[in-house]
Motif scaffolding. Structure first.
Motif, short mmCIF file in Angstrom:
data_model
loop_
_atom_site.label_atom_id
_atom_site.label_comp_id
_atom_site.label_asym_id
_atom_site.label_seq_id
_atom_site.Cartn_x
_atom_site.Cartn_y
_atom_site.Cartn_z
N THR A 112 44.41 44.71 17.71
CA THR A 112 43.09 44.68 17.10
C THR A 112 42.93 43.45 16.21
OG1 THR A 112 43.78 45.97 15.18
CG2 THR A 112 43.08 47.20 17.14
N SER A 113 41.71 43.22 15.79
CA SER A 113 41.44 42.10 14.89
C SER A 113 42.18 42.26 13.58
CB SER A 113 39.93 41.97 14.64
OG SER A 113 39.25 41.71 15.84
N ARG A 114 42.32 43.51 13.10
CA ARG A 114 43.07 43.74 11.86
C ARG A 114 44.54 43.40 12.04
NH1 ARG A 114 42.30 49.40 8.92
NH2 ARG A 114 40.24 48.44 8.66
N ASP A 115 45.11 43.75 13.21
CA ASP A 115 46.51 43.39 13.47
C ASP A 115 46.69 41.88 13.46
OD1 ASP A 115 47.13 46.05 13.74
OD2 ASP A 115 46.91 46.06 15.92
N TYR A 116 45.75 41.17 14.10
CA TYR A 116 45.86 39.71 14.14
C TYR A 116 45.74 39.11 12.74
CZ TYR A 116 45.48 39.97 19.21
OH TYR A 116 45.70 40.23 20.53
#
Length: 700
Positions: A112-116
C-alpha cells in the motif's frame, strides 16, 4: 456515488518501485561502507533487497501473509534479549539487528501507499545513520545516488498517486514515461547537488566535532599497540585502505624508510607482546616535544623533516622514521614506551596529524663510539624464550655456521630466511600447535611476522637480544597530491637486534612479495581515488575557519593576477585564433555553412524524420492511440490541398457526411471509421489500413 479507482499503469509502478529500491540500496551501501554493520546483518539486508528487486521484475513470486509477518516480528522481539545477552553483547548492536530485520520484513511485504511511505522513511534513516558513522569519500558518492533516486521516487510517486485519483486522457504514449521522468530527475538532482555542494563547502564542518562526542571510534588496525598474534599482519595486508599520508619537506617522498610503530619484547609461542606496561608520560609544551641528546649519534646519517596524517582506522601509535628529535603535535601529552615507541593518550579519538624532525642513521656505516651495554634486566627479557621445538635451535646453529661475530650471525640468519623460504599472504587453513615450527619445517612460506618471529627466536637461541618491530613499509608517492600514501597492505614487521659494539641494528628477513609488481600497478591506479579522498579529508571533513581563510586568500590572489593579465591573455588568444582561422579558412567556412543549414532546416528535418518513424511503427501495428490523430491530420492536409476544409465545429463523422459525393467520399468515410476505431476503440490493427487508405487518397 464513490469515485472510481483507476489502476496505475505498469510502467509507472515499475519506475516508482525501482527508484524506491535505489533509495534503499544507496542508504544500505552507505551504512555498509562505514564499516559499522556486521556481516550477518549486511547479508540479510542485501538478500532482502535482491529478493524485492526480483519480485518487482516478476521473476520471483513471493508473498508473506499478514499473520506470518506479525508472527516473525513477535518472534524476533523474543529473540532480542538473547541477541543482547549472548550474541551482540551490546544494546546498540542488538537494536541495529532488530531494526534491519523489521526493515527487511517491511520491504518484502510493502503493497500500500502507507507501506511505501514507511520504506521511504527507512531509507532516509539509513542515510542519516551513515552520515553519523561514515567519514569516507564513498559516503558522498552514495549521498549523490540517494538524491537521484529520491527525486525519481517522489516524482514518480506523485504521478502514481495522481493517476489513481481519477482517469485522464493521455495524448502521449506511456512508453516514453521512464525516459522523460528519468531525465527530469537527473536535472533536478544536478541542481540540488550543486546548491547543496556550495553550502557544503562554504559552511565550516562543525558537525564533525560535535558528533565525535557521541560516536566513539569504531575500528583500529590491530598489531601496532601492545601485542600481535602470528598471522595478524597477514590479515591486515589483505586491505588496501589508506592508513596514513606523509609529506616530506626535503624530497618528493621518503621511499627508503620504515615507519616504526611498536617494538615487542616477549614471545609465548603464538604472540608477541610487552609484558610490562611501563613508560614515560611526556608533556607537550606549546605543541612541540623536544628530545635532547646526551651524546652525538653513534653512526653517521641525515636529518629528515616530514608531516604525518594518520587516518581514523590507524592505531593509537605514532609511526616515526628514524630517531625523533622533536615532534610537533596538538596533544597535551604523549607516552613513550621503554622500547622507544610513542603512543597517544586513551582519550584521543579520530585522525591525527603531527610533524617530526628526526635523525636517520646509516646502519651500515662504522660506529663512532661503542654504545653502553644493555641493562641486565632488559637483556634477560630480550633473551627469554618459551618452550620451542629443538629443531629451531639446531637450524639456527646450522644457518650461522662459520660466522665469527654477532653481526655476521644475524646477517647469515637474515640471508638464509630471505633466500630459502617463500613469501605468501595465505594463512594456514587450520590452527597448529606450534605455528613457528610449522612455518620453518612444514609450510616453509609465510608473511613478514613469521620471518621476523623466526629470526628473533633464533637470535635469542644464539644469545643475541632481539625484538620484533611492527609498522609499515615506505608506501608510494602520489604526484597528484605531493603526499606519500601508506596503506594497510604496506603493514610490515622486522627485527631489531642488539649487536655488541654497534647497539640496536635493524634486520629484515622477509623476502620480496612476488606479486608486488601487479599490486604496484593497481596502487598507481588508486592514486586518483586517493587524491579525491585527500581532498575530501582536507576540504570537507577538516574544513574550518582556517581553511576558509586560506581559500579566500587564494581566490583574492588569483583575482588580482587575473585583473592584470586577462587583457593580454585575451589578445594573445584572439591573435592565435585569427592565425588558425586563416590556415583552416575552407574548413572553417564549411563548418559555419553546415551549422547555419542545421539551424535553418534541422528542426524541420528532425520533425519529418520523427513523423516518418511514427508512420513506420504504425505500419507495423505498433502505434499508440494518439497516432490516430497524426494520420487523421495527414488526411485533412490532403483534403485542404484539394480545396476541402474541415470546420472546427464538425465532428469527424459529420465532416465525412457533408463532403460532396465524389471518388474521395468513400475513402474519407473509410478513413474516418478507421480513425474512430483506432483512436477511441484502441484497435491498433486498423492502423496499417489507415496508412494504405491515405496512400490511395494522395494518389487520386
Amino acid at each position: 456515488m464513490n469515485p472510481r479507482v483507476v489502476s496505475t499503469p505498469r510502467v509507472v509502478d515499475l519506475f516508482f518501485e525501482y527508484s524506491l529500491l535505489g533509495m534503499l540500496a544507496a542508504g544500505y551501501f552507505a551504512v555498509v561502507g562505514s564499516g559499522s554493520l556486521d556481516w550477518p546483518t549486511a547479508t540479510l539486508a542485501f538478500l532482502g533487497l535482491c529478493l524485492r528487486a526480483l519480485m518487482v521484475a516478476g521473476v520471483v513470486e513471493f508473498e508473506l501473509s499478514g499473520r506470518v509477518t506479525s508472527a516473525l516480528a513477535i518472534a524476533y522481539m523474543g529473540f532480542f534479549p538473547l541477541d543482547y545477552l549472548f550474541f551482540s553483547g551490546s544494546f546498540l548492536k542488538s537494536t541495529v539487528h532488530m531494526v534491519f530485520f523489521l526493515a527487511v520484513l517491511k520491504v518484502l511485504t510493502a503493497k500500500t501507499s502507507r507501506d511505501y511511505l514507511y520504506v521511504e522513511v527507512m531509507a532516509v534513516l539509513e542515510l542519516l545513520a551513515a552520515a553519523l558513522l561514515s567519514v569516507s569519500l564513498s559516503f558522498f558518492a552514495f549521498l549523490a545516488l540517494f538524491l537521484l533516486f529520491a527525486i525519481a521516487t517522489f516524482a514518480s510517486g506523485e504521478v502514481r498517486r495522481s493517476v489513481q485519483l481519477k482517469r485522464s486522457v493521455v495524448r502521449g504514449g506511456l512508453r516514453a514515461f521512464p525516459r522523460r521522468l528519468a531525465v527530469l530527475a537527473v536535472f533536478l538532482f544536478a541542481g540540488i547537488l550543486m546548491m547543496t555542494a556550495g553550502l557544503f563547502f562554504v559552511l565550516p564542518r562543525t558537525a564533525r566535532a560535535a558528533l565525535e562526542r557521541f560516536v566513539p571510534q569504531r575500528y583500529h588496525l590491530p598489531g601496532f599497540a601492545s601485542e600481535i598474534t602470528l598471522g595478524q599482519i597477514g590479515q591486515i595486508k589483505q586491505s588496501s585502505a589508506p592508513v596514513m599520508h606523509i609529506r616530506s619537506y626535503q624530497t618528493a617522498g621518503l621511499l627508503d624508510v620504515k615507519w616504526r610503530g611498536s617494538a615487542l619484547n616477549s614471545f609465548d609461542g603464538r604472540r608477541w607482546f610487552n609484558s610490562s606496561s611501563g613508560g614515560e608520560l611526556l608533556r607537550v609544551e606549546r605543541g612541540v616535544l623536544t628530545f635532547r641528546r646526551t651524546r652525538p649519534p653513534a653512526r653517521p646519517g641525515r636529518n629528515i623533516v616530514y608531516q604525518v596524517q594518520l587516518n581514523e582506522i590507524a592505531a593509537d601509535t605514532l609511526f616515526v622514521a628514524g630517531a625523533a628529535e622533536s615532534i610537533s603535535i596538538s596533544l597535551p601529552f604523549l607516552q613513550r614506551t621503554p622500547s622507544g615507541s610513542f603512543r597517544v593518550p586513551r582519550f584521543h579519538s579520530g585522525g591525527l596529524s603531527y610533524g617530526v624532525y628526526s635523525f636517520l642513521e646509516d646502519e651500515s656505516a662504522p660506529v663512532a663510539w661503542t654504545p653502553d651495554p644493555l641493562p641486565p634486566a632488559v637483556r634477560d627479557e630480550l633473551l627469554q624464550l618459551p618452550h620451542i621445538d629443538t629443531r629451531i635451535i639446531r637450524l639456527a646453529r646450522q644457518m650461522t655456521a662459520g660466522a665469527e661475530s654477532e653481526e655476521e650471525e644475524a646477517r647469515a640468519l637474515e640471508h638464509n630466511l630471505r633466500h630459502d623460504y617463500g613469501y605468501t599472504l595465505e594463512l594456514p587453513r587450520s590452527s597448529v600447535p606450534d605455528p613457528l615450527a610449522n612455518f620453518l619445517f612444514v609450510r616453509k612460506k609465510g608473511h613478514c611476522e613469521y620471518f621476523a618471529s623466526a629470526m628473533a627466536v633464533m637470535l635469542r637461541t644464539l644469545g643475541i637480544p632481539a625484538r620484533v618491530v611492527t609498522g609499515f613499509q615506505s608506501g608510494i608517492f602520489n604526484p597528484l597530491t605531493g603526499w606519500q600514501v601508506v596503506r594497510a597492505s604496506d603493514a610490515h614487521s622486522w627485527v631489531e637486534a642488539w649487536i655488541n659494539g654497534r647497539g640496536w641494528t635493524t634486520f629484515d628477513p622477509t623476502p620480496p612479495d612476488p606479486h608486488a609488481a601487479s599490486a604496484g600497478v593497481l596502487a598507481r591506479i588508486s592514486l586518483f581515488f586517493d587524491a579525491a579522498g585527500q581532498f575530501w579529508q582536507d576540504w570537507v571533513l577538516s574544513y574550518d575557519l582556517d581553511r576558509q581563510l586560506v581559500l579566500a586568500s587564494r581566490m583574492e590572489e588569483s583575482s588580482r593576477r587575473l585583473q592584470f593579465q586577462w587583457i593580454d591573455d585575451a589578445q594573445d588568444k584572439l591573435k592565435a585564433a585569427a592565425r588558425a582561422s586563416l590556415r583552416h579558412a575552407l574548413a572553417f567556412g564549411a563548418g559555419i555553412a553546415i551549422a547555419v543549414l542545421l539551424m535553418l532546416f534541422g528542426p524541420r528535418a528532425l520533425r519529418r524524420w520523427r513523423a516518418l518513424q511514427r508512420v513506420r511503427k504504425i505500419e507495423r501495428g505498433e502505434g499508440e492511440a494518439s497516432d490516430a490523430t497524426l494520420l487523421y491530420q495527414r488526411m485533412l492536409g490532403v483534403l485542404r490541398k484539394r480545396g476541402i476544409q474541415k470546420p472546427a465545429w464538425l465532428t469527424p463523422a459529420e465532416f465525412a457526411r457533408v463532403i460532396p459525393a465524389s471518388e474521395l467520399t468513400v475513402l474519407v468515410d473509410d478513413l474516418t471509421g478507421a480513425y474512430n476505431e483506432f483512436r477511441f476503440g484502441g484497435r491498433r490493427d486498423v492502423a496499417p489500413r489507415m496508412v494504405r487508405l491515405l496512400d490511395q487518397l494522395e494518389k487520386l
